[in-house]
Design a protein around this motif. Structure first.
Motif, PDB file in Angstrom:
ATOM      1  N   ASP A 206       8.990  -4.252   4.107  1.00  0.00           N
ATOM      2  CA  ASP A 206       9.795  -3.188   3.524  1.00  0.00           C
ATOM      3  C   ASP A 206       9.020  -1.881   3.674  1.00  0.00           C
ATOM      4  O   ASP A 206       7.930  -1.732   3.122  1.00  0.00           O
ATOM      5  CB  ASP A 206      10.069  -3.489   2.047  1.00  0.00           C
ATOM      6  N   ILE A 207       9.555  -0.952   4.455  1.00  0.00           N
ATOM      7  CA  ILE A 207       8.937   0.359   4.654  1.00  0.00           C
ATOM      8  C   ILE A 207       9.743   1.373   3.841  1.00  0.00           C
ATOM      9  O   ILE A 207      10.953   1.496   4.032  1.00  0.00           O
ATOM     10  CB  ILE A 207       8.916   0.753   6.146  1.00  0.00           C
TER      11      ILE A 207
ATOM     12  N   TYR B 179      13.394   0.529   6.149  1.00  0.00           N
ATOM     13  CA  TYR B 179      13.381  -0.620   7.059  1.00  0.00           C
ATOM     14  C   TYR B 179      13.060  -1.872   6.270  1.00  0.00           C
ATOM     15  O   TYR B 179      12.144  -1.868   5.437  1.00  0.00           O
ATOM     16  CB  TYR B 179      12.313  -0.413   8.128  1.00  0.00           C
ATOM     17  N   THR B 180      13.802  -2.919   6.513  1.00  0.00           N
ATOM     18  CA  THR B 180      13.440  -4.250   6.028  1.00  0.00           C
ATOM     19  C   THR B 180      13.526  -5.181   7.229  1.00  0.00           C
ATOM     20  O   THR B 180      14.423  -5.058   8.064  1.00  0.00           O
ATOM     21  CB  THR B 180      14.370  -4.751   4.903  1.00  0.00           C
TER      22      THR B 180
ATOM     23  N   VAL C 228       0.840  -1.201   0.000  1.00  0.00           N
ATOM     24  CA  VAL C 228       0.000   0.000   0.000  1.00  0.00           C
ATOM     25  C   VAL C 228       0.873   1.248   0.000  1.00  0.00           C
ATOM     26  O   VAL C 228       1.998   1.225   0.495  1.00  0.00           O
ATOM     27  CB  VAL C 228      -0.964   0.038   1.215  1.00  0.00           C
ATOM     28  N   THR C 229       0.327   2.318  -0.568  1.00  0.00           N
ATOM     29  CA  THR C 229       0.992   3.608  -0.557  1.00  0.00           C
ATOM     30  C   THR C 229       0.042   4.638   0.035  1.00  0.00           C
ATOM     31  O   THR C 229      -1.113   4.743  -0.395  1.00  0.00           O
ATOM     32  CB  THR C 229       1.398   4.036  -1.982  1.00  0.00           C
TER      33      THR C 229
ATOM     34  N   TYR D  72       4.199   0.759   2.348  1.00  0.00           N
ATOM     35  CA  TYR D  72       4.384  -0.317   3.324  1.00  0.00           C
ATOM     36  C   TYR D  72       4.090  -1.630   2.610  1.00  0.00           C
ATOM     37  O   TYR D  72       2.981  -1.857   2.152  1.00  0.00           O
ATOM     38  CB  TYR D  72       3.435  -0.122   4.516  1.00  0.00           C
ATOM     39  N   LYS D  73       5.128  -2.467   2.544  1.00  0.00           N
ATOM     40  CA  LYS D  73       4.998  -3.764   1.870  1.00  0.00           C
ATOM     41  C   LYS D  73       5.274  -4.874   2.883  1.00  0.00           C
ATOM     42  O   LYS D  73       6.183  -4.758   3.698  1.00  0.00           O
ATOM     43  CB  LYS D  73       5.986  -3.855   0.712  1.00  0.00           C
ATOM     44  N   ALA D  74       4.479  -5.927   2.795  1.00  0.00           N
ATOM     45  CA  ALA D  74       4.697  -7.085   3.667  1.00  0.00           C
ATOM     46  C   ALA D  74       4.325  -8.348   2.902  1.00  0.00           C
ATOM     47  O   ALA D  74       3.441  -8.334   2.049  1.00  0.00           O
ATOM     48  CB  ALA D  74       3.857  -6.971   4.941  1.00  0.00           C
ATOM     49  N   ASP D  75       4.998  -9.430   3.230  1.00  0.00           N
ATOM     50  CA  ASP D  75       4.792 -10.707   2.545  1.00  0.00           C
ATOM     51  C   ASP D  75       4.977 -11.812   3.576  1.00  0.00           C
ATOM     52  O   ASP D  75       5.937 -11.792   4.344  1.00  0.00           O
ATOM     53  CB  ASP D  75       5.829 -10.837   1.435  1.00  0.00           C
ATOM     54  N   CYS D  76       4.052 -12.766   3.595  1.00  0.00           N
ATOM     55  CA  CYS D  76       4.221 -13.858   4.565  1.00  0.00           C
ATOM     56  C   CYS D  76       4.789 -15.126   3.940  1.00  0.00           C
ATOM     57  O   CYS D  76       5.038 -16.098   4.642  1.00  0.00           O
ATOM     58  CB  CYS D  76       2.912 -14.156   5.300  1.00  0.00           C
TER      59      CYS D  76
END
Length: 176
Positions: free
Chosen positions: A114-115, A128-129, A82-83, A158-162
């Motif tokens: 990843d921010i 940030y990672t 998301v942005t 803001y990116k996130a992956d599980c």
């Protein structure tokens, strides 16, 4: 009434030790991203929209359960991207989001976060990672991924992956 029900042989929930909802749930939070536009680079899951496109910047954090309409679910192999447009360049000192894990419901913490920030919306810098491998021994819990420092930005990505065939649930992206 509970002692009377116990005397009659009913197995009742012990309300004496009830803790209520998460403390974060009870108090709306003010932050720079409050009510700002969120662009979903990957759509959230239609089954768990929470408050729709306002969810991640509505100032409301989630409770103990992912069905409280404050946790937004992402199913595209557990990926979120998301942005947030802050509408003008501002001083930023922290960016964070909280994630839920409920292993039995196939909801996992992010294995990668990843921010990123940008002043123009095209060129982003990673601040940030983080993340960790999926840990199925923790069947239920909450984790926050946070950057602290000093920068200027208009756009927060803001990116996130599980990295699992499951869900990723997040409640609010808090920008201070």
């Amino acid at each position: 009434e509970l002692p009377i029900m116990r005397q009659k042989g009913y197995n009742v929930f012990d309300l004496e030790h009830e803790v209520g909802n998460r403390k974060e749930y009870d108090t709306p939070i003010e932050h720079l991203g409050l009510h700002k536009k969120v662009t979903y680079n990957i759509p959230y899951g239609a089954q768990y929209p929470a408050n729709g496109e306002a969810t991640l910047t509505d100032g409301l954090q989630g409770g103990w359960t992912y069905i409280d309409k404050r946790w937004q679910g992402f199913i595209a192999e557990g990926r979120m991207d998301v942005t947030i447009d802050l509408e003008k360049v501002q001083d930023i000192h922290s960016i964070q989001a909280s994630f839920m894990q409920t292993e039995g419901a196939w909801i996992f913490y992010p294995t990668a976060v990843d921010i990123q920030v940008s002043e123009d919306g095209e060129h982003f810098t990673s601040l940030y990672t983080g993340g960790q491998p999926v840990d199925r021994s923790e069947s239920y819990g909450f984790k926050t991924h946070r950057w602290d420092g000093s920068t200027k930005a208009r756009y927060i990505r803001y990116k996130a992956d599980c990295n699992e065939n499951g869900w990723l649930f997040v409640d609010e992206v808090i920008i201070q």
